[in-house]
Design an enzyme around this catalytic site. Sequence first.
Site, short mmCIF file in Angstrom:
data_model
loop_
_atom_site.label_atom_id
_atom_site.label_comp_id
_atom_site.label_asym_id
_atom_site.label_seq_id
_atom_site.Cartn_x
_atom_site.Cartn_y
_atom_site.Cartn_z
N HIS A 75 0.99 -1.19 0.08
CA HIS A 75 -0.01 0.02 0.04
C HIS A 75 0.89 1.07 -0.11
O HIS A 75 2.12 1.27 0.35
CB HIS A 75 -0.94 0.10 1.33
CG HIS A 75 -0.22 -0.01 2.59
ND1 HIS A 75 0.46 1.05 2.96
CD2 HIS A 75 -0.12 -1.14 3.52
CE1 HIS A 75 1.09 0.61 4.19
NE2 HIS A 75 0.76 -0.56 4.35
N ASP A 120 4.00 -4.45 3.89
CA ASP A 120 5.29 -4.82 3.90
C ASP A 120 5.60 -6.19 4.40
O ASP A 120 6.56 -7.06 4.09
CB ASP A 120 6.08 -3.70 4.77
CG ASP A 120 5.51 -3.60 6.14
OD1 ASP A 120 4.45 -4.19 6.58
OD2 ASP A 120 5.89 -2.83 6.98
#
Length: 530
Positions: free
Chosen positions: A107, A404
Amino acid sequence: MLARNLFILLVVVGAVLAIVSLSLQFFHLIPTTPMGEDWPHQGQGQGQGQGKSRKRVIPVPHTEDPDPDPITEAYGYCNTPNRSEQSWEGHSPVDYKLLSVQVMIRHGDRYPLYAIPKTKRPAIDCTLSPKRKPSHPQLNSFIGHMAQGGRGRWEGTLSSLPRLPNHSACEMGELTQTGVVQHLRNGQLLRLAYKRHKLLLPNLSTKQVWVETTGRSRTLQSGMALLYGFLPDFDWSLLTVHHQWSTLFCGSACDCPARNPYLEEEQRRQYRLRAADTELERTYADMARTLGLPPRQLRAANPIDSLLCHLCHGLSFPCVSAGSALGSGGCLTLAQFAVIRRQQLEDEVDRRRVGLYRRYAVLAMHPYLNRTANRMERVAKAYARGRKPRAGGEEAFTLSSAHDVTVAPLLSALGLEDALFPRFAARVVFELWKSPPATQGQYKGQGQGQNKAAWLKGERSKGGNWVDMFVRVLYNGEDVTFHTTFCRSHDRNAAQPLCPLGNFLSFVKKDMFNVLNATSYHNACYRQTG
């Protein structure tokens, strides 16, 4: 006379060097410029064959700075969309056909997940406005298109999530306008890279595009921004957004008892390394003294997350007055931030050295990589020699919007241990290519004069029937295919300059488990140890 002869000699040498340079550019496919946002007309008006520009297939390998500056590295992590980017997506030898693209993204820029106690939260507006920087030419039309999102199909609880960030004072973890713009730019880059390859048919089918996201608004909104940059004004009625319940995108194959123990060991390693860092301990003690907090409470608040937000958005670091805290008062400093970031970079080096995370990553990301490989196989079968693929019959573009904690193990599982930690709006791209029909002459000289049949037999023994199918892997626009475990040993000077699909399929089905001394995912997950 001597001067004249010397002048003639220099002219001749110069001409020879020019010819050699041109030959190298032709035979080794070295371009003059990569695809980038400041190069929008690449490939336009060029026909097939001789008219095509030459593309770099194997770029100069990226080499990391052995002692990176923590502040410079942190700005790279911010990925502020204020500069032109280069992109090697869509580059291939002449006449190769692009069959499918699979993308995983992190994102975009978000508001912190944690607040530093006794400090004011960063003042950031999470509504979208084309008049506020950073902006994008498509931002206004993107906002309007998302308002029509009710026409699309949303799996599970996704329909209850906002399709745009919408708080004037950002909520924890909310996507910012910077994050939206980052992915509009990503989508635009991919659109420019793949436009000339006609990856998607004009009459788009529901099966050609697959979009999936976790159940967080920041991943859903990031995915929508990239998709809109890639397919402006896409038809909502043709889109289904699929819900991935796990951040590992493991679908129905998430159960793996052996996976988390590796992660727990890795976390213990991290703790030991931090505890042994005396400069880090002093820094946390100084920061806690300033704020009037116990050091343990400050550590638990993960201050680097909030400080990164301040840095990325150009905000002053938090301050407290001496009268409002039990501590000394004052401001947190860039030097303190640099110490924490320096330790994180050293931790990444130690993580690669020890290897626990790699074992976790292989088990964590095999289900996603297996789905990626299966999609490639389905597309390859549809385009097999002698078969005419059904129009819109297979997934041509797949987008997975993640975190992540998804992208980092994916890079590790692929063997890209030296890759930088995923920045905001990082992207990993898998491309599937088909080579043009080979002539008899292309096979002569392979293996000292072996003929076409012998060459094909040898290639099939390595990669099944996919001798004319090839893969590329790119990270943030850079071709890293020949840094992956499955193609690191491929001869770059071979007749085919791309990585064979068979290498990737063999890696996913079996070879990636070598690091665990196992032969399959099930064997690695359920094998009794000790």
